[in-house]
Design a protein around this motif. Structure first.
Motif, PDB file in Angstrom:
ATOM      1  N   ALA A 557      -8.345  14.328 136.983  1.00  0.00           N
ATOM      2  CA  ALA A 557      -9.233  14.673 135.876  1.00  0.00           C
ATOM      3  C   ALA A 557      -9.263  16.174 135.600  1.00  0.00           C
ATOM      4  O   ALA A 557      -9.754  16.600 134.554  1.00  0.00           O
ATOM      5  CB  ALA A 557     -10.654  14.175 136.171  1.00  0.00           C
ATOM      6  N   LYS A 559      -7.997  19.752 134.544  1.00  0.00           N
ATOM      7  CA  LYS A 559      -6.979  20.386 133.710  1.00  0.00           C
ATOM      8  C   LYS A 559      -6.705  21.812 134.172  1.00  0.00           C
ATOM      9  O   LYS A 559      -5.562  22.235 134.269  1.00  0.00           O
ATOM     10  CB  LYS A 559      -7.410  20.379 132.242  1.00  0.00           C
ATOM     11  CG  LYS A 559      -7.543  18.987 131.643  1.00  0.00           C
ATOM     12  CD  LYS A 559      -8.087  19.027 130.226  1.00  0.00           C
ATOM     13  CE  LYS A 559      -7.143  19.730 129.267  1.00  0.00           C
ATOM     14  NZ  LYS A 559      -7.646  19.674 127.873  1.00  0.00           N
ATOM     15  N   GLU A 584     -11.677  26.425 121.207  1.00  0.00           N
ATOM     16  CA  GLU A 584     -12.345  25.128 121.299  1.00  0.00           C
ATOM     17  C   GLU A 584     -13.656  25.282 122.062  1.00  0.00           C
ATOM     18  O   GLU A 584     -13.721  25.987 123.074  1.00  0.00           O
ATOM     19  CB  GLU A 584     -11.434  24.115 122.007  1.00  0.00           C
ATOM     20  CG  GLU A 584     -11.997  22.713 122.073  1.00  0.00           C
ATOM     21  CD  GLU A 584     -11.062  21.742 122.780  1.00  0.00           C
ATOM     22  OE1 GLU A 584     -11.359  20.531 122.774  1.00  0.00           O
ATOM     23  OE2 GLU A 584     -10.035  22.206 123.319  1.00  0.00           O
ATOM     24  N   LEU A 586     -16.392  23.640 124.397  1.00  0.00           N
ATOM     25  CA  LEU A 586     -16.526  22.530 125.338  1.00  0.00           C
ATOM     26  C   LEU A 586     -17.940  22.502 125.909  1.00  0.00           C
ATOM     27  O   LEU A 586     -18.487  23.554 126.269  1.00  0.00           O
ATOM     28  CB  LEU A 586     -15.524  22.670 126.489  1.00  0.00           C
ATOM     29  CG  LEU A 586     -14.050  22.783 126.111  1.00  0.00           C
ATOM     30  CD1 LEU A 586     -13.206  22.990 127.371  1.00  0.00           C
ATOM     31  CD2 LEU A 586     -13.588  21.550 125.354  1.00  0.00           C
ATOM     32  N   ILE A 611     -12.278  22.865 134.067  1.00  0.00           N
ATOM     33  CA  ILE A 611     -12.095  22.129 132.817  1.00  0.00           C
ATOM     34  C   ILE A 611     -11.557  20.749 133.184  1.00  0.00           C
ATOM     35  O   ILE A 611     -10.463  20.620 133.740  1.00  0.00           O
ATOM     36  CB  ILE A 611     -11.121  22.844 131.864  1.00  0.00           C
ATOM     37  CG1 ILE A 611     -11.567  24.295 131.658  1.00  0.00           C
ATOM     38  CG2 ILE A 611     -11.039  22.103 130.543  1.00  0.00           C
ATOM     39  CD1 ILE A 611     -12.930  24.446 131.029  1.00  0.00           C
ATOM     40  N   VAL A 612     -12.356  19.734 132.911  1.00  0.00           N
ATOM     41  CA  VAL A 612     -11.984  18.370 133.286  1.00  0.00           C
ATOM     42  C   VAL A 612     -11.922  17.504 132.033  1.00  0.00           C
ATOM     43  O   VAL A 612     -12.508  17.836 130.988  1.00  0.00           O
ATOM     44  CB  VAL A 612     -12.977  17.769 134.308  1.00  0.00           C
ATOM     45  CG1 VAL A 612     -12.937  18.533 135.615  1.00  0.00           C
ATOM     46  CG2 VAL A 612     -14.387  17.767 133.742  1.00  0.00           C
ATOM     47  N   GLN A 613     -11.221  16.397 132.150  1.00  0.00           N
ATOM     48  CA  GLN A 613     -11.029  15.496 131.013  1.00  0.00           C
ATOM     49  C   GLN A 613     -11.391  14.075 131.413  1.00  0.00           C
ATOM     50  O   GLN A 613     -11.049  13.616 132.511  1.00  0.00           O
ATOM     51  CB  GLN A 613      -9.580  15.537 130.520  1.00  0.00           C
ATOM     52  CG  GLN A 613      -9.338  14.736 129.240  1.00  0.00           C
ATOM     53  CD  GLN A 613      -7.923  14.914 128.723  1.00  0.00           C
ATOM     54  OE1 GLN A 613      -7.005  15.133 129.503  1.00  0.00           O
ATOM     55  NE2 GLN A 613      -7.744  14.837 127.420  1.00  0.00           N
ATOM     56  N   SER A 614     -12.087  13.383 130.517  1.00  0.00           N
ATOM     57  CA  SER A 614     -12.462  12.000 130.776  1.00  0.00           C
ATOM     58  C   SER A 614     -12.631  11.273 129.454  1.00  0.00           C
ATOM     59  O   SER A 614     -13.232  11.799 128.512  1.00  0.00           O
ATOM     60  CB  SER A 614     -13.775  11.943 131.568  1.00  0.00           C
ATOM     61  OG  SER A 614     -14.233  10.618 131.675  1.00  0.00           O
ATOM     62  N   ARG A 617     -11.889  13.087 126.276  1.00  0.00           N
ATOM     63  CA  ARG A 617     -12.672  14.271 125.919  1.00  0.00           C
ATOM     64  C   ARG A 617     -12.666  15.257 127.076  1.00  0.00           C
ATOM     65  O   ARG A 617     -12.667  14.865 128.241  1.00  0.00           O
ATOM     66  CB  ARG A 617     -14.111  13.893 125.571  1.00  0.00           C
ATOM     67  CG  ARG A 617     -14.241  12.978 124.363  1.00  0.00           C
ATOM     68  CD  ARG A 617     -15.702  12.594 124.133  1.00  0.00           C
ATOM     69  NE  ARG A 617     -15.852  11.781 122.942  1.00  0.00           N
ATOM     70  CZ  ARG A 617     -15.682  10.471 122.905  1.00  0.00           C
ATOM     71  NH1 ARG A 617     -15.326   9.829 123.999  1.00  0.00           N
ATOM     72  NH2 ARG A 617     -15.837   9.803 121.783  1.00  0.00           N
ATOM     73  N   SER A 618     -12.713  16.539 126.746  1.00  0.00           N
ATOM     74  CA  SER A 618     -12.743  17.598 127.755  1.00  0.00           C
ATOM     75  C   SER A 618     -14.132  18.222 127.806  1.00  0.00           C
ATOM     76  O   SER A 618     -14.835  18.297 126.786  1.00  0.00           O
ATOM     77  CB  SER A 618     -11.704  18.677 127.447  1.00  0.00           C
ATOM     78  OG  SER A 618     -10.395  18.143 127.486  1.00  0.00           O
ATOM     79  N   SER A 668     -19.561  13.119 131.721  1.00  0.00           N
ATOM     80  CA  SER A 668     -19.159  13.534 130.370  1.00  0.00           C
ATOM     81  C   SER A 668     -20.048  12.927 129.294  1.00  0.00           C
ATOM     82  O   SER A 668     -20.204  13.489 128.217  1.00  0.00           O
ATOM     83  CB  SER A 668     -17.706  13.132 130.104  1.00  0.00           C
ATOM     84  OG  SER A 668     -17.598  11.723 129.972  1.00  0.00           O
TER      85      SER A 668
END
Length: 689
Positions: A557, A559, A584, A586, A611-614, A617-618, A668
């Protein structure tokens, strides 16, 4: 001998044979049936019948016997196949599955269903049998063989290791393939002279449940004996201690239905060349390199390996401060132990991995039946069937995939007339694909149908009281269909349209540590994408510190990580803040606030931002310190305590302490709303100590 100990083996083998049978029936072309496919279906039915007779499963044996007779006529071209006949064959396969499950549950099969399918098969035999009555009355030697005729029209078959009480049953079984000219049993060797047009491969295949492949040898009858007698010598069968001579029986054995042979059920083996020497038979037996092991034993091994990995981590941490010069050999051994533990862990985990073919094979029948019910033409394509996934996830992904496939057929792919009017082929295309993506598996369900209707979804969402706007992105609009009770179907059907299912699909996938996204283009089709971890038992993670607490972030997860400047932070409504990263904005999730952690670093510019993504979406996650990256053994928190918001599981670190694994999708969605999480997460950690 108590044969009940072999029940489970028979159930598993029969289930595999029925699955193979269904695949062959779905692939066969009724107008021009392939002989090998018909042979494979016949052998599967015959093998199940033999095993059912062995264990006294009478209803299953009799149903399969009727089915086998029709298949035998079909493969000898005495019965003409058509789509209706294939439908009856598929219905029979379903009935055999129901009967098998009934015996598995130690109950008797449904007698009414049994009578109904028997009447259907008998009626089909009478209806289709008139055209082939002349052929049916001829001897077996006049019928063509799908695998080639036996040399000279007759062969001598010798089966070693046959007890006296089993010899008659085996001879009767062989009589099904033609006319038994002579037979004898001496020294545990059954010798039968058989006049038949059936090939050696077919005979081997149908005897797989009662004898091993290397017990059988075949010889041309003319070459076997010049004076028409059945004599065996020690050279021909080394298992005999001395030559045996016996007088052949004067009468022929009538072709009757075989009685059950009381012998253990063995998995079907591939045909191997006939062996005449002991060392050759040993080599043939060793070719079967598979072994059935119960899933409970595998889970136990995985748990033990997990404990070994934890112990190795503890030892590694305990020796981390040792002097390399003084303790060089010890540290070298620790490094070797670490490598071996990781290799062992990966090897054991691979045992639980199964190909997606196990899941995809369920859908050809489903698509065929539903397409016919809906009056649609659908071509199913599967890609990446060899892609492997953990068995636990395989079992849990079937229901979500089934619902998504049904939705594609019901709502996505149009009827032939609508497709032709839109300039498309009359037959729609549904694609199931699986592929690896880093430490995850990507499963996609794609159709070339009408796609999702944005306006209809928005209107329905407004009717349901959902907060929506015309400015929403397409991705956000598509996610609305996962709301509970949401449906845009114009009329309720027995397939879909009641507003249940899609929310359950998303929730089940989220519980497996995955997420689901939808891509759709009007008039071109829809793709539903599911991302899942390869396994739920082992996790590659990054350990982070917040105050005195240690958490694990799933590595897949993450980035990037960074330190931020004050000008990169902006405050929006309330106390929520956002981070500006390369143009961007976040959302910023502060873990110390989520879990109410005292003594944590509250100044974001002095900590670390991940910075994580799930779920596509980040967002930014604020922590105090990065500790390191390692594999962790996942422990279920709900089993030992209860579910804690924002926490998916737990693990044990090298120093014996418990670290909680963060639930990134949950963080998130509602990053700051975690009332009560602080107490829950501390008690959860204590429960695992």
């Amino acid at each position: 001998m108590d044969i009940t100990e072999f029940y489970q083996t028979f159930f598993e083998e029969a289930e595999e044979l029925l699955s193979d049978m269904e695949q062959q029936l779905l692939q066969i072309d009724p107008s021009d049936p392939d002989g090998e496919q018909l042979n494979a279906i016949f052998r599967a039915a015959h093998s199940i019948k033999g095993g059912a007779g062995t264990f006294g499963f009478t209803v299953l044996q009799e149903t399969t016997h009727l089915f086998e007779n029709l298949l035998d006529k079909a493969r000898h071209r005495e019965l003409t196949l058509d789509p209706t006949t294939i439908d009856i064959f598929l219905e029979t396969k379903d009935m055999l599955s129901d009967q098998l499950n009934a015996y598995r549950q130690q109950t008797e099969p449904d007698s009414a269903a049994y009578e109904r399918i028997c009447n259907t098969l008998k009626a089909l035999a009478e209806e289709k049998g008139h055209g082939g009555s002349a052929a049916a009355s001829a001897t077996t030697t006049d019928q063509p063989s799908m695998t080639g005729p036996a040399p000279g029209g007759a062969m001598v078959i010798r089966i070693a290791g046959v007890a006296a009480d089993n010899a008659t049953s085996l001879a009767e079984e062989l009589a099904l393939f033609g006319t038994v000219l002579e037979q004898q049993h001496a020294g545990e060797v059954l010798t039968v002279r058989l006049e038949t047009a059936t090939g050696e491969e077919d005979i081997r295949a149908v005897l797989c449940f009662v004898v091993d492949d290397d017990q059988i040898t075949f010889e041309n009858a003319a070459a076997a004996s010049s004076d028409d007698s059945l004599e065996m010598t020690a050279e021909e069968w080394p298992v005999e201690e001395e030559p045996v001579h016996a007088t052949p029986e004067a009468e022929k054995t009538p072709a009757v239905e075989p009685a059950g042979v009381e012998a253990p059920v063995e998995p079907a083996k591939a045909a191997a060349p006939a062996a005449k020497k002991p060392e050759q038979r040993v080599a043939a037996s060793s070719e079967n390199a598979s072994l059935r092991v119960s899933i409970e034993k595998i889970d136990q091994i995985i748990n033990l390996v997990g404990e070994l990995v934890i112990t190795q981590s503890m030892l590694e941490q305990g020796t981390s401060d040792f002097d390399p010069v003084t303790h060089g050999s010890l540290l070298s051994g620790m490094n070797q132990l670490q490598r071996n533990a990781r290799d062992l862990q990966e090897a054991v985990m691979s045992i639980r991995m199964m190909p997606m073919d196990v899941v995809f094979n369920r859908f050809p029948r489903l698509v065929r039946d539903l397409a016919g019910k809906l009056g649609k033409q659908v071509e199913l394509e599967t890609v990446g069937k060899s892609t492997e996934l953990d068995k636990g996830l395989i079992e849990r992904i079937v229901d979500p995939l089934t619902h998504l496939v049904r939705n594609s057929l019901d709502h996505g792919i149009e009827t032939p007339d609508r497709r032709l009017a839109a300039g498309k082929p009359a037959s729609g295309k549904l694609t199931l694909s699986a592929s690896h993506q880093g430490g995850n598996i990507l499963i996609e369900i794609s159709d070339d149908g009408a796609g999702l209707n944005r306006e209809r979804i928005l209107n329905k969402a407004r009717e349901n009281g959902l907060a929506v706007s015309d400015a929403m992105s397409d991705d956000d609009v598509w996610q609305l269909i996962f709301a509970p009770g949401f449906s845009t179907a114009e009329q309720v059907t027995d397939l879909s349209g009641r507003g249940v299912g899609m929310d359950v699909v998303k929730r089940n996938i989220a519980q497996m540590g995955g997420h689901v996204d939808i891509l759709s283009r009007p008039g071109q089709g829809t793709t539903t994408r599911i991302v899942l971890p390869l396994t739920l038992a082992i996790l590659d993670g990054m350990s982070v510190r917040v105050g005195e607490e240690v958490y694990i972030l799933p590595l897949g997860a993450i980035k990037e990580s960074m330190q931020v400047r004050p000008e990169d932070i902006s405050t929006v409504t309330g106390n929520d803040r956002v981070l500006h990263v390369r143009g961007e904005y976040l959302p910023l999730v502060e873990l110390y606030r989520v879990f109410d952690i005292p003594d944590a670093q509250q100044d974001v510019t002095k900590g670390i931002v991940m910075i994580v993504q799930s779920e596509g979406r980040s967002f930014a996650l604020q922590v105090d310190q990065l500790i390191g990256q390692h594999q962790v053994v996942v422990k279920n928190l709900e089993t030992n305590y209860r579910r804690v918001p924002g926490i998916s599981a737990a693990t044990i670190l090298g120093d014996g302490s418990v670290a909680l694994i963060l639930d990134i999708p949950a963080l998130s969605r509602t990053p700051q709303d975690r009332e009560g999480s602080h107490t829950g997460h501390h008690r959860g950690a204590a429960a695992l100590h």
